[in-house]
Design a protein around this motif. Structure first.
Motif, PDB file in Angstrom:
ATOM      1  N   MET A 169      47.313  80.596 -39.640  1.00 36.30           N
ATOM      2  CA  MET A 169      46.962  79.444 -40.467  1.00 36.30           C
ATOM      3  C   MET A 169      47.740  78.197 -40.044  1.00 36.30           C
ATOM      4  O   MET A 169      47.246  77.084 -40.189  1.00 36.30           O
ATOM      5  CB  MET A 169      47.181  79.768 -41.944  1.00 36.30           C
ATOM      6  CG  MET A 169      46.329  80.943 -42.433  1.00 36.30           C
ATOM      7  SD  MET A 169      44.592  80.914 -41.902  1.00 36.30           S
ATOM      8  CE  MET A 169      43.937  79.718 -43.035  1.00 36.30           C
ATOM      9  N   ALA A 170      48.936  78.361 -39.479  1.00 39.21           N
ATOM     10  CA  ALA A 170      49.673  77.208 -38.955  1.00 39.21           C
ATOM     11  C   ALA A 170      48.915  76.618 -37.772  1.00 39.21           C
ATOM     12  O   ALA A 170      48.796  75.394 -37.639  1.00 39.21           O
ATOM     13  CB  ALA A 170      51.085  77.608 -38.559  1.00 39.21           C
ATOM     14  N   GLY A 220      50.312  80.088 -47.660  1.00 41.58           N
ATOM     15  CA  GLY A 220      50.269  81.368 -48.363  1.00 41.58           C
ATOM     16  C   GLY A 220      48.948  82.108 -48.268  1.00 41.58           C
ATOM     17  O   GLY A 220      48.777  83.147 -48.892  1.00 41.58           O
ATOM     18  N   TYR A 221      48.022  81.595 -47.472  1.00 42.07           N
ATOM     19  CA  TYR A 221      46.677  82.183 -47.395  1.00 42.07           C
ATOM     20  C   TYR A 221      46.712  83.669 -47.039  1.00 42.07           C
ATOM     21  O   TYR A 221      46.050  84.483 -47.678  1.00 42.07           O
ATOM     22  CB  TYR A 221      45.833  81.406 -46.373  1.00 42.07           C
ATOM     23  CG  TYR A 221      44.403  81.841 -46.307  1.00 42.07           C
ATOM     24  CD1 TYR A 221      43.450  81.280 -47.149  1.00 42.07           C
ATOM     25  CD2 TYR A 221      43.975  82.822 -45.412  1.00 42.07           C
ATOM     26  CE1 TYR A 221      42.123  81.679 -47.097  1.00 42.07           C
ATOM     27  CE2 TYR A 221      42.658  83.224 -45.356  1.00 42.07           C
ATOM     28  CZ  TYR A 221      41.731  82.645 -46.192  1.00 42.07           C
ATOM     29  OH  TYR A 221      40.424  83.045 -46.141  1.00 42.07           O
ATOM     30  N   ASN A 222      47.501  84.017 -46.011  1.00 46.20           N
ATOM     31  CA  ASN A 222      47.518  85.412 -45.561  1.00 46.20           C
ATOM     32  C   ASN A 222      48.217  86.351 -46.538  1.00 46.20           C
ATOM     33  O   ASN A 222      48.127  87.560 -46.389  1.00 46.20           O
ATOM     34  CB  ASN A 222      48.163  85.514 -44.178  1.00 46.20           C
ATOM     35  CG  ASN A 222      47.332  84.827 -43.122  1.00 46.20           C
ATOM     36  OD1 ASN A 222      46.112  84.810 -43.194  1.00 46.20           O
ATOM     37  ND2 ASN A 222      47.989  84.239 -42.148  1.00 46.20           N
ATOM     38  N   ASP A 223      48.900  85.807 -47.524  1.00 45.02           N
ATOM     39  CA  ASP A 223      49.452  86.643 -48.589  1.00 45.02           C
ATOM     40  C   ASP A 223      48.361  87.065 -49.563  1.00 45.02           C
ATOM     41  O   ASP A 223      48.574  87.975 -50.372  1.00 45.02           O
ATOM     42  CB  ASP A 223      50.539  85.893 -49.358  1.00 45.02           C
ATOM     43  CG  ASP A 223      51.740  85.581 -48.492  1.00 45.02           C
ATOM     44  OD1 ASP A 223      51.999  86.325 -47.518  1.00 45.02           O
ATOM     45  OD2 ASP A 223      52.418  84.578 -48.775  1.00 45.02           O
ATOM     46  N   PRO A 257      46.728  80.513 -57.813  1.00 51.56           N
ATOM     47  CA  PRO A 257      47.997  79.775 -57.845  1.00 51.56           C
ATOM     48  C   PRO A 257      48.659  79.614 -56.482  1.00 51.56           C
ATOM     49  O   PRO A 257      49.255  78.586 -56.228  1.00 51.56           O
ATOM     50  CB  PRO A 257      48.864  80.617 -58.790  1.00 51.56           C
ATOM     51  CG  PRO A 257      48.232  81.959 -58.816  1.00 51.56           C
ATOM     52  CD  PRO A 257      46.768  81.738 -58.574  1.00 51.56           C
ATOM     53  N   ALA A 258      48.558  80.592 -55.596  1.00 55.10           N
ATOM     54  CA  ALA A 258      49.227  80.472 -54.300  1.00 55.10           C
ATOM     55  C   ALA A 258      48.561  79.442 -53.413  1.00 55.10           C
ATOM     56  O   ALA A 258      49.137  78.987 -52.451  1.00 55.10           O
ATOM     57  CB  ALA A 258      49.242  81.833 -53.592  1.00 55.10           C
ATOM     58  N   LEU A 259      47.317  79.071 -53.721  1.00 59.66           N
ATOM     59  CA  LEU A 259      46.620  78.071 -52.917  1.00 59.66           C
ATOM     60  C   LEU A 259      46.439  76.776 -53.668  1.00 59.66           C
ATOM     61  O   LEU A 259      45.587  75.979 -53.343  1.00 59.66           O
ATOM     62  CB  LEU A 259      45.248  78.605 -52.473  1.00 59.66           C
ATOM     63  CG  LEU A 259      45.260  79.685 -51.427  1.00 59.66           C
ATOM     64  CD1 LEU A 259      43.832  80.084 -51.066  1.00 59.66           C
ATOM     65  CD2 LEU A 259      46.005  79.267 -50.182  1.00 59.66           C
ATOM     66  N   SER A 260      47.233  76.532 -54.685  1.00 62.92           N
ATOM     67  CA  SER A 260      47.063  75.295 -55.430  1.00 62.92           C
ATOM     68  C   SER A 260      48.275  74.375 -55.275  1.00 62.92           C
ATOM     69  O   SER A 260      48.559  73.563 -56.127  1.00 62.92           O
ATOM     70  CB  SER A 260      46.794  75.599 -56.905  1.00 62.92           C
ATOM     71  OG  SER A 260      47.857  76.336 -57.457  1.00 62.92           O
ATOM     72  N   ALA A 261      48.990  74.539 -54.191  1.00 60.90           N
ATOM     73  CA  ALA A 261      50.163  73.694 -53.935  1.00 60.90           C
ATOM     74  C   ALA A 261      49.754  72.297 -53.557  1.00 60.90           C
ATOM     75  O   ALA A 261      48.711  72.041 -53.070  1.00 60.90           O
ATOM     76  CB  ALA A 261      51.002  74.325 -52.824  1.00 60.90           C
TER      77      ALA A 261
END
Length: 134
Positions: free
Chosen positions: A14-15, A52-55, A130-134
């Protein structure tokens, strides 16, 4: 560039995917979930959002893909579906997307991401992302 972007997502890089953005490129989410960002401005913001996508999700293959040319030669509409596993549970999933992507010599300048936060939340067993709402 579209093929490179999809390969990076499937490689869980993702980076690298975010690095395809122009420094001032944007990513917008017309169907954003409540509390999630509707727009990200700049490569750094895209990278932070995707960190955090891959989490959450581990895509393994493109199961559908259709590309539509537009009147603007720098813009393409990509309809696709990714299949993979939910990271926390190993549960298989398929999610569909429509992305309107504009590129120039600097990279992706605009990426409008039409996907279903409700479908993703259902897969993850959460009321939101929540992990993708930063």
């Amino acid at each position: 560039m579209i093929d490179s972007a999809l390969e990076l997502v499937l490689a869980h890089d993702m980076a690298g995917f975010a690095a395809l953005w122009a420094t001032e490129g944007s990513m917008t989410f017309p169907f954003a979930a409540p509390g999630a960002p509707e727009r990200l401005d700049g490569r750094a913001a895209v990278a932070a959002y995707l960190a955090g996508y891959n989490d959450l999700l581990l895509p393994t293959e493109i199961v559908e893909q259709t590309r539509h040319e537009t009147a603007d030669p720098d813009t393409i509409v990509l309809e696709f579906a990714l299949a993979g596993t939910v990271a926390a549970t190993g549960r298989p999933y398929t999610l569909r997307y429509v992305s309107v992507i504009t590129v120039d010599e600097k990279g992706i300048t605009a990426y409008r991401d039409y996907w279903s936060p409700a479908a993703a939340a259902d897969l993850l067993g959460t009321p939101g992302l929540p992990a993708l709402s930063a």
